[in-house]
Design a protein around this motif. Structure first.
Motif, PDB file in Angstrom:
ATOM      1  N   GLU A 116     -64.390  36.231  28.463  1.00 20.51           N
ATOM      2  CA  GLU A 116     -63.091  35.259  28.675  1.00 20.51           C
ATOM      3  C   GLU A 116     -61.853  36.095  29.502  1.00 20.51           C
ATOM      4  N   VAL A 117     -61.291  35.866  30.393  1.00 16.55           N
ATOM      5  CA  VAL A 117     -60.507  36.615  31.108  1.00 16.55           C
ATOM      6  C   VAL A 117     -59.164  35.595  31.538  1.00 16.55           C
ATOM      7  N   GLY A 118     -57.913  36.076  31.183  1.00 15.18           N
ATOM      8  CA  GLY A 118     -56.782  35.374  31.578  1.00 15.18           C
ATOM      9  C   GLY A 118     -56.465  34.999  33.246  1.00 15.18           C
ATOM     10  N   TYR A 119     -55.898  34.244  33.595  1.00 15.94           N
ATOM     11  CA  TYR A 119     -55.878  33.636  35.090  1.00 15.94           C
ATOM     12  C   TYR A 119     -55.345  34.997  35.737  1.00 15.94           C
ATOM     13  N   ALA A 120     -54.229  35.604  35.396  1.00 14.49           N
ATOM     14  CA  ALA A 120     -53.628  36.624  36.015  1.00 14.49           C
ATOM     15  C   ALA A 120     -54.370  37.912  36.300  1.00 14.49           C
ATOM     16  N   ASP A 121     -55.489  37.950  35.443  1.00 14.42           N
ATOM     17  CA  ASP A 121     -56.455  39.035  35.708  1.00 14.42           C
ATOM     18  C   ASP A 121     -57.764  38.796  36.536  1.00 14.42           C
ATOM     19  N   LEU A 122     -57.873  37.626  36.920  1.00 12.57           N
ATOM     20  CA  LEU A 122     -58.948  37.130  37.478  1.00 12.57           C
ATOM     21  C   LEU A 122     -59.182  37.873  38.794  1.00 12.57           C
ATOM     22  N   PRO A 123     -58.421  38.367  39.678  1.00  8.60           N
ATOM     23  CA  PRO A 123     -58.615  38.897  40.651  1.00  8.60           C
ATOM     24  C   PRO A 123     -59.261  40.239  40.711  1.00  8.60           C
ATOM     25  N   ASP A 124     -58.931  41.036  39.300  1.00  9.13           N
ATOM     26  CA  ASP A 124     -59.391  42.321  39.213  1.00  9.13           C
ATOM     27  C   ASP A 124     -60.736  42.428  38.661  1.00  9.13           C
ATOM     28  N   THR A 125     -61.429  41.170  38.197  1.00  3.23           N
ATOM     29  CA  THR A 125     -62.694  41.050  37.583  1.00  3.23           C
ATOM     30  C   THR A 125     -63.846  40.453  38.486  1.00  3.23           C
ATOM     31  N   VAL A 126     -63.616  39.968  39.651  1.00  2.00           N
ATOM     32  CA  VAL A 126     -64.411  39.396  40.798  1.00  2.00           C
ATOM     33  C   VAL A 126     -65.602  40.447  41.047  1.00  2.00           C
ATOM     34  N   ASP A 127     -65.347  41.561  41.296  1.00  2.00           N
ATOM     35  CA  ASP A 127     -66.426  42.674  41.671  1.00  2.00           C
ATOM     36  C   ASP A 127     -67.013  43.254  40.539  1.00  2.00           C
ATOM     37  N   ALA A 128     -66.885  42.789  39.430  1.00  2.00           N
ATOM     38  CA  ALA A 128     -67.605  43.087  37.890  1.00  2.00           C
ATOM     39  C   ALA A 128     -68.175  42.390  37.433  1.00  2.00           C
ATOM     40  N   CYS A 129     -68.636  40.935  38.063  1.00  3.49           N
ATOM     41  CA  CYS A 129     -69.461  39.854  37.499  1.00  3.49           C
ATOM     42  C   CYS A 129     -70.072  39.147  38.528  1.00  3.49           C
ATOM     43  N   ASP A 130     -71.084  38.373  37.985  1.00  5.72           N
ATOM     44  CA  ASP A 130     -72.093  37.712  38.901  1.00  5.72           C
ATOM     45  C   ASP A 130     -71.694  36.271  39.003  1.00  5.72           C
ATOM     46  N   VAL A 131     -71.306  35.793  37.909  1.00  9.31           N
ATOM     47  CA  VAL A 131     -70.851  34.392  37.970  1.00  9.31           C
ATOM     48  C   VAL A 131     -69.368  34.298  37.466  1.00  9.31           C
TER      49      VAL A 131
END
Length: 341
Positions: A116-131
């Motif tokens: 689970e990731v906070g909304y503010a940190d979502l942009p930094d996680t797009v490249d590190a997930c599949d879904v």
């Protein structure tokens, strides 16, 4: 099973107050629900064959090129992790948080590598997930992500066979945020919509999934035949086609949501949310919940993550007055505690 709002039986048992005497604000469901039409004489007799009229009404209302009716969005929330696992194996999953807890629970339960990731940190996680799973607007905080950002994330995920799941269950009062119209062109973009919230028909158990054929066909096969009851189909068609009711209700809900936020602000509560609920990270959430319950007002207590309180809309003016009185008692109780410390 996770705990959810609407659990009024628990309140009756715990506090010994008759069900009819409660003011239930524990859900974000529209209290002024759609007046369901009379059902056809054979509604309970016939097997519920798939309805082209229901799918067409949903596409017209939500603006999506194609939609699959499901028995509430919960059915899709449970099925999608299993479908992903069967077709692609274990995925790295990011669920925006805090949010409707079933999303994270079901992806983790299916065996995916979920975080689970906070909304503010979502942009930094797009490249590190599949879904990636995003509630927009979010339940319970009301956080929002603009459509252009969501579509950019969807493209990034699709480039490596990923999915972006956007839960728009509370999106009826903010149609400008919806990305449902893009599901036909954008691979891997999945949008969930609910009849239970805006239309106030949670008991009907009806929702829709917008996505491309491959995903919808997989879901259809996974869920099996007769997944949406005949009565739910009839009621859903009527509600989705009733433009006058929708327009009037949207206006009333937006005004009521603003009123609720102002009322809370009058008692020093800085809340956020949507037209149908308000939430805040109350530091004494359990005490607030108990204080309201002792006045027969049932609110939603969040204990996961940062915790907090969510309030839905009162159903009538008497309900608004009861809530205001309850907030006054809470303020007096808090002031007494502070003076005694």
């Amino acid at each position: 099973m996770l705990e959810h709002g609407g659990n009024l039986n628990d309140a009756v048992i715990r506090y010994g107050v008759a069900r009819a005497d409660w003011l239930d604000l524990s859900t974000g469901i529209n209290p002024d629900f759609y007046p369901a039409p009379s059902l056809r004489a054979d509604a309970w007799h016939r097997l519920p064959e798939a309805s082209d009229d229901l799918a067409a009404a949903a596409c017209a209302y939500y603006g999506a090129p194609q939609m699959l009716p499901v028995a509430g969005t919960q059915a899709a929330i449970q099925a999608l992790p299993q479908l992903r696992l069967r077709e692609h194996g274990v995925a790295r999953v990011v669920v925006a948080a805090p949010a409707y807890a079933e999303h994270a629970h079901r992806w983790q339960q299916a065996g995916h590598a979920m975080r689970e990731v906070g909304y503010a940190d979502l942009p930094d996680t797009v490249d590190a997930c599949d879904v990636m799973v995003v509630c927009n607007p979010n339940n319970p905080t009301g956080a929002r992500v603009t459509p252009d950002v969501l579509l950019r994330w969807a493209q990034q995920l699709a480039a490596r066979g990923g999915w972006l799941v956007v839960d728009e269950a509370f999106g009826d009062t903010t149609p400008q945020l919806s990305v449902a119209a893009h599901t036909g062109a954008q691979t891997g973009l999945i949008v969930l919509r609910s009849v239970g919230k805006f239309f106030g028909l949670a008991g009907v158990r009806l929702g829709f999934v917008a996505a491309q054929d491959t995903i919808l066909n997989g879901l259809r096969e996974w869920l099996g035949p007769w997944s949406v009851s005949g009565p739910a189909q009839q009621i859903g068609i009527a509600a989705l086609r009733d433009i006058d009711w929708q327009q009037g209700t949207r206006t009333r809900l937006l005004a009521a949501g603003e009123r609720l936020q102002r009322l809370l602000a009058d008692y020093g509560i800085d809340s956020s949310g949507s037209a149908m609920f308000q939430w805040w990270p109350e530091p004494n959430a359990a005490a607030f919940h108990d204080c309201m319950a002792r006045q027969s007002i049932w609110v939603r207590l969040f204990t996961r993550g940062a915790g907090g309180i969510r309030l839905g809309l009162p159903p009538d003016e008497a309900g608004w007055q009861r809530l205001q009185q309850g907030l006054q008692v809470w303020r007096e109780q808090t002031e007494h505690t502070e003076h005694s410390a």
